[in-house]
Scaffold this motif. Structure first.
Motif, PDB file in Angstrom:
ATOM      1  N   ASP A 151      11.328   1.737  -1.549  1.00 36.77           N
ATOM      2  CA  ASP A 151      11.000   0.500  -2.234  1.00 36.77           C
ATOM      3  C   ASP A 151      11.578  -0.611  -1.374  1.00 36.77           C
ATOM      4  OD1 ASP A 151      10.510  -1.585  -3.889  1.00 36.77           O
ATOM      5  OD2 ASP A 151      11.782  -0.915  -5.542  1.00 36.77           O
ATOM      6  N   ASP A 242       6.913   3.765   3.211  1.00 38.01           N
ATOM      7  CA  ASP A 242       7.081   2.739   2.185  1.00 38.01           C
ATOM      8  C   ASP A 242       5.822   2.681   1.325  1.00 38.01           C
ATOM      9  OD1 ASP A 242       5.187   1.341   3.646  1.00 38.01           O
ATOM     10  OD2 ASP A 242       6.565  -0.200   4.363  1.00 38.01           O
ATOM     11  N   TRP A 243       5.836   1.806   0.324  1.00 33.67           N
ATOM     12  CA  TRP A 243       4.718   1.791  -0.617  1.00 33.67           C
ATOM     13  C   TRP A 243       3.447   1.243   0.020  1.00 33.67           C
ATOM     14  CZ3 TRP A 243       5.754   5.284  -3.598  1.00 33.67           C
ATOM     15  CH2 TRP A 243       6.925   5.399  -4.332  1.00 33.67           C
ATOM     16  N   ARG A 247      -0.106   3.500  -0.146  1.00 34.50           N
ATOM     17  CA  ARG A 247      -1.448   3.038  -0.511  1.00 34.50           C
ATOM     18  C   ARG A 247      -2.450   3.363   0.592  1.00 34.50           C
ATOM     19  NH1 ARG A 247       1.232  -1.662  -2.557  1.00 34.50           N
ATOM     20  NH2 ARG A 247       0.926  -2.658  -0.523  1.00 34.50           N
ATOM     21  N   LEU A 286      -0.468   4.256  -6.738  1.00 33.15           N
ATOM     22  CA  LEU A 286       0.868   3.681  -6.663  1.00 33.15           C
ATOM     23  C   LEU A 286       1.376   3.310  -8.054  1.00 33.15           C
ATOM     24  CD1 LEU A 286       3.174   2.793  -4.868  1.00 33.15           C
ATOM     25  CD2 LEU A 286       2.023   0.609  -4.521  1.00 33.15           C
ATOM     26  N   ARG A 290       4.805   5.264  -9.687  1.00 27.14           N
ATOM     27  CA  ARG A 290       5.998   4.431  -9.825  1.00 27.14           C
ATOM     28  C   ARG A 290       6.396   4.205 -11.275  1.00 27.14           C
ATOM     29  NH1 ARG A 290       6.682  -0.708  -6.199  1.00 27.14           N
ATOM     30  NH2 ARG A 290       8.821  -0.180  -6.766  1.00 27.14           N
ATOM     31  N   GLN A 306       5.057  12.072  -9.272  1.00 28.78           N
ATOM     32  CA  GLN A 306       5.029  12.025  -7.810  1.00 28.78           C
ATOM     33  C   GLN A 306       4.646  13.387  -7.233  1.00 28.78           C
ATOM     34  OE1 GLN A 306       9.011  10.641  -7.148  1.00 28.78           O
ATOM     35  NE2 GLN A 306       8.541   8.531  -7.731  1.00 28.78           N
TER      36      GLN A 306
END
Length: 422
Positions: A151, A242-243, A247, A286, A290, A306
């Motif tokens: 994050d 990372d996010w 994606r 995502l 999350r 997840q």
């Protein structure tokens, strides 16, 4: 059912990944544009609308070429695409010639160097402590990898060849997801164990704290040292995403299908999920992985989501035949390289051999579970997760000694991932 958008998110990429992409991607796209967008046309009210179609994989596609002219650049973008296709044709032609000449090892090296070189390496990813102070490696050829989802609170990518910010800056990011992946010596079984981010642990040099604080304080090296101390397991390799990368990678495979067994009501900013099978692109996936508010088990159910996503992603890749096709496997490495960073001990040939070694793996050979749960508690005014120390010690011992199939046979009641995931 979620609506299927007209086109997957085509995140534009730059850097070394542009030198050689996976089989068939079109030129780089503007991230603000829809890569499948067509010019607007006047509609005929008398004509029945075409049914919505699942979007083709985006510009990072692992599964073959997109239609000619797809993308906002139109015909003007074709020459760069032809140049990249020409480079790929030359690469594989040279590889074939090497094989015919008896140089199969050289061909593998050429392909591995070409594709795996795009994967960004993290220097100093392991603790700077003496070898004697670290856990022993897994016997024979078993491997333990630490997978970390960040994050980063950044508007730009921080991992992969598309990164525009450092993978770590003190206090700038916390690890939101931590998973231990064990691969057996024969690569015929894989076990993935989630560590809740709120797990209360001892962080070297900082005392007791939540597990996710280790990355914020000391980056990959401190995170790796903390997990090794907690489990007694030697971490062989590290992968960080990372996010933004999450994606993009989801869109690269064309999205995933995930079944929600029960309707989940909206809570606060969390969205509602209707019961049924949902097609999810990167942005929707995502939101799914999350979320923890509104889930019965909170952060524990979040880790199961997840895992459920990773299982869907794995099935998508396996069903495409990617792991059994050298050319598509190269494309996978290229796409992964766009968004994932790995430790600098993992060489190009080692990365390719690691991926190719999984070609015999089947979905039933992969097991997912949470680390044994010992309850919730409050420490220093924080809500934390405690491990059940005795069952956890049995799990860590099995992972250290490459005995995970036996562990699952002996501990069928463990917190393993089923098909009923909220």
């Amino acid at each position: 059912m979620d609506p299927k958008p007209e086109g997957a998110d085509g995140a534009g990429r730059t850097g070394s990944a542009d030198a050689a992409g996976p089989p068939g991607p079109e030129p780089e796209q503007d991230p603000e544009q829809d890569p499948e967008q067509e010019p607007e046309q006047e509609s005929d009210p008398a004509q029945e609308p075409e049914p919505e179609q699942r979007p083709e994989p985006s510009g990072l596609s692992l599964f073959g070429p997109r239609p000619d002219g797809a993308g906002p650049s139109g015909p003007a973008a074709e020459p760069p695409a032809r140049r990249r296709r020409t480079r790929r044709v030359l690469l594989w032609t040279l590889a074939v010639l090497l094989v015919l000449a008896g140089g199969a090892g050289g061909a593998l090296y050429l392909v591995a160097e070409h594709y795996a070189s795009s994967v960004t390496r993290i220097p100093n990813a392991f603790p700077a402590v003496p070898e004697s102070a670290q856990p022993q490696p897994v016997p024979a050829g078993g491997l333990n990898l630490l997978l970390v989802g960040l994050d980063a609170r950044s508007d730009v990518p921080t991992t992969g060849s598309s990164a525009r910010a450092p993978v770590w800056q003190a206090g700038a990011a916390r690890s939101d997801t931590m998973m231990l992946l064990h691969l057996s010596d024969d690569r015929r079984s894989a076990s993935l164990v989630s560590l809740a981010r709120d797990t209360w642990v001892s962080v070297p040099g900082h005392g007791e704290a939540k597990l996710n604080a280790a990355y914020s304080w000391g980056g990959p090296a401190l995170m790796t040292e903390t997990v090794q101390n907690l489990t007694g397991i030697r971490i062989d390799h590290l992968a960080v995403v990372d996010w933004n990368g999450f994606r993009a990678l989801t869109d690269a495979v064309g999205g995933v299908d995930i079944t929600v067994p029960r309707t989940i009501e909206a809570v606060g900013e969390a969205r509602a999920w209707e019961a049924g099978t949902h097609y999810m692109d990167g942005a929707q996936a995502l939101l799914y992985v999350r979320e923890r508010y509104g889930l019965p088990g909170g952060d524990l159910d979040r880790t199961k989501r997840q895992q459920n996503f990773l299982r869907a992603l794995m099935l998508r890749i396996m069903d495409s035949g990617t792991l059994t096709s050298p050319s598509r496997l190269g494309g996978l490495l290229q796409s992964v390289g766009e968004v994932v960073s790995v430790d600098d001990r993992l060489s190009n040939s080692g990365l390719y051999e690691l991926a190719w070694g999984l070609r015999s793996l089947r979905p039933d050979d992969v097991r997912f579970m949470n680390a044994p749960f010992g309850g919730f508690d409050t420490r220093d005014g924080q809500s934390v997760v405690l491990l059940d120390e005795r069952p956890a010690a049995q799990l860590w011992e099995a992972m250290r000694n490459d005995r995970m199939p036996q562990y699952f046979q002996e501990h069928r009641a463990g917190d393993t991932l089923g098909t009923d995931v909220d």
